[in-house]
Design an enzyme around this catalytic site. Structure first.
Site, short mmCIF file in Angstrom:
data_model
loop_
_atom_site.label_atom_id
_atom_site.label_comp_id
_atom_site.label_asym_id
_atom_site.label_seq_id
_atom_site.Cartn_x
_atom_site.Cartn_y
_atom_site.Cartn_z
N LYS A 1 0.83 -1.20 0.00
CA LYS A 1 0.00 0.00 0.00
C LYS A 1 0.86 1.25 0.00
O LYS A 1 1.84 1.36 0.74
CB LYS A 1 -0.92 -0.03 1.23
CG LYS A 1 -1.91 1.13 1.30
CD LYS A 1 -2.81 0.96 2.51
CE LYS A 1 -3.78 2.12 2.67
NZ LYS A 1 -4.67 1.96 3.83
N SER B 1 -9.21 2.87 2.67
CA SER B 1 -8.15 3.44 1.86
C SER B 1 -7.24 2.40 1.22
O SER B 1 -6.37 2.74 0.41
CB SER B 1 -7.32 4.40 2.71
OG SER B 1 -6.65 3.73 3.76
N SER C 1 -10.03 0.92 6.93
CA SER C 1 -9.37 0.94 5.63
C SER C 1 -8.87 -0.41 5.14
O SER C 1 -8.48 -0.53 3.98
CB SER C 1 -8.20 1.93 5.65
OG SER C 1 -8.68 3.25 5.70
#
Length: 460
Positions: A60, A136, A160
């Site tokens: 990520k 996210s 997230s």
């Protein structure tokens, strides 16, 4: 299969589908090839490269991976040079044999529940490319559900990891706060590392590899004294008290999401040898408490002298709004939020006096439009009118923030497919530090109601 063969399959899938999904925003194919060759050489020499030997990972883009830039999904850092050190999380995965392919898309500083940025554009869901994979960790979820890589790192400060898992048909495990070291000055103390995976076994192995204390993180927990891959198969959960809440006392939920998750919760309780109990939840304003905590954290993500106010126009609307409204906020105005959080912790403590596990929907709706915004009308109800404009924007994902604010482990698991062909997630919330219980229940649901490992696009 050799590490190099598997990597080339992943790189071919990325080449074929990433232009549509926009899951990866940076690739290091040559670095990954060199690492895969190194793993294969170790195997040929009879050495054990580790529990993730040769497995391609996405990382990520809020997390540091040596040799790759970290843009935080922001124009402020889009052209930043590669970083020189791994995060502790990534370093432990590297030591376990992982092969890092590239960085996956995230909304700016991980602030919203869909993945659209000025820096990288819109990331799309492989179940339906008109929909979001969530946020996210949206790029990681799109990459795994779309079959680009077998697994990808995630992080979770308000949902997230679990929101993208729910929207993308994956397992999204948020460990207890401190289980995986995450050194930070973050005043909200909500964010933890996690993973987007296709199976509970992958999530358990990830936790076995990455959990454990580190001197750099004063909040990191001591060793759990168990192996999560064993616990997920053998832990006795037959005496657990399993509670169900369809709304946490305040949420508005799409009827089809409610139907699918309730059926999944009942199947899980039956598989665990216990009864599902309707549990009336009463909480102290978790949405407003979380929103206030997060606005302070954003100031750690920018360099004030360089970025504020000089580059306000480069920021996405939510980030800009949060910075502008908190810029001159007196410290005393934070006190009501801190008091609400203390009361919320007391609320949750009372819940876990009555039940051992709380089940809820993961989200209030299936995946919505890829470019956003989040819906503010659910089940025909105008949420702006009921909750106000700021909180209404979070009401599509009202269930996940609680575990962050109170440090509980929580996992989202596929609960079924909507009539529109979109995945829906069931959330398991455990008491603090009971990550093994959450994983065991997740495994029982997986055995009872197995799910598709990938979106149709990823099975092609």
């Amino acid at each position: 299969m050799s590490a190099q063969t598997l990597l080339e399959e992943c790189l071919a899938a990325i080449d074929e589908r990433n232009d549509v999904l926009n899951a990866f925003v940076y690739l290091d194919a040559e670095g990954a090839r060199a690492r895969a060759a190194e793993i294969d050489d170790q195997v040929r020499r009879g050495e054990d490269p580790g529990p993730f030997a040769g497995v391609p990972f996405g990382v990520k883009d809020l997390e540091d991976c040596a040799g790759m830039p970290t843009s935080h999904g922001s124009l402020l850092y889009k052209n930043a040079p590669p970083v020189s050190e791994d995060s502790i999380h990534v370093a432990r995965l590297r030591a376990a044999g992982a092969v890092f392919v590239g960085k996956t898309a995230a909304p700016e500083f991980g602030t919203i529940q869909f993945t659209r940025t000025k820096a990288w554009g819109v990331t799309r869901n492989p179940w339906d490319t008109e929909r979001t994979p969530g946020g996210s960790s949206g790029g990681s979820a799109a990459a795994v559900a779309g079959g680009l890589v077998p697994i990808a790192t995630a992080s979770d400060g308000g949902g997230s990891t679990r929101i993208p898992a729910a929207f993308s048909g994956l397992v999204g495990m948020k460990p207890s706060y401190g289980r995986i070291p995450h050194p930070t000055a973050d005043p909200s103390q909500t964010a933890v590392y996690g993973v987007e995976a296709v199976s509970v076994a992958d999530a358990a192995r990830h936790l076995d590899v990455t959990a454990g204390p580190h001197d750099a993180d004063r909040a990191s927990l001591p060793p759990a004294g168990l192996r999560y891959q064993d616990a997920m198969e053998t832990l006795d959960v037959s005496g657990l008290r399993v509670g169900w809440s369809e709304d946490l006392g305040f949420a508005v939920v799409d009827p089809e999401v409610l139907e699918l998750t309730r059926a999944s919760a009942e199947a899980l309780a039956q598989a665990a040898g216990t009864e599902l109990v309707e549990y009336p939840v009463r909480l102290t304003d978790p949405i407003r408490t979380w929103l206030q905590a997060g606005s302070v954290t954003l100031w750690l993500d920018i360099e004030e002298s360089e970025h504020y106010p000089a580059r306000l126009d480069d920021l996405t609307p939510f980030v800009r709004f949060s910075l502008e409204t908190s810029y001159e906020r007196p410290v005393r105005t934070l006190v009501p939020g801190l008091r609400r959080r203390l009361q919320l912790e007391a609320d949750v403590a009372r819940i876990f006096q009555d039940v051992d596990v709380l089940l809820t929907p993961t989200t209030a709706v299936p995946a919505f439009d890829a470019a956003g915004p989040s819906p503010t009308t659910i089940a025909g109800e105008d949420l702006v009118e009921r909750f106000g404009p700021l909180a209404a924007g979070a009401m599509s994902v009202p269930f996940t923030m609680l575990a962050n604010l109170c440090w509980n482990p929580a996992c989202s698991l596929p609960a079924g497919i909507s009539s529109d062909g979109l995945p829906v997630g069931l959330q398991i919330i455990g008491r603090r530090h009971a990550d093994d219980v959450v994983l065991r229940l997740a495994r029982l649901l997986e055995q009872t109601r197995p799910w598709p490992r990938h979106a149709p696009m990823g099975r092609a």
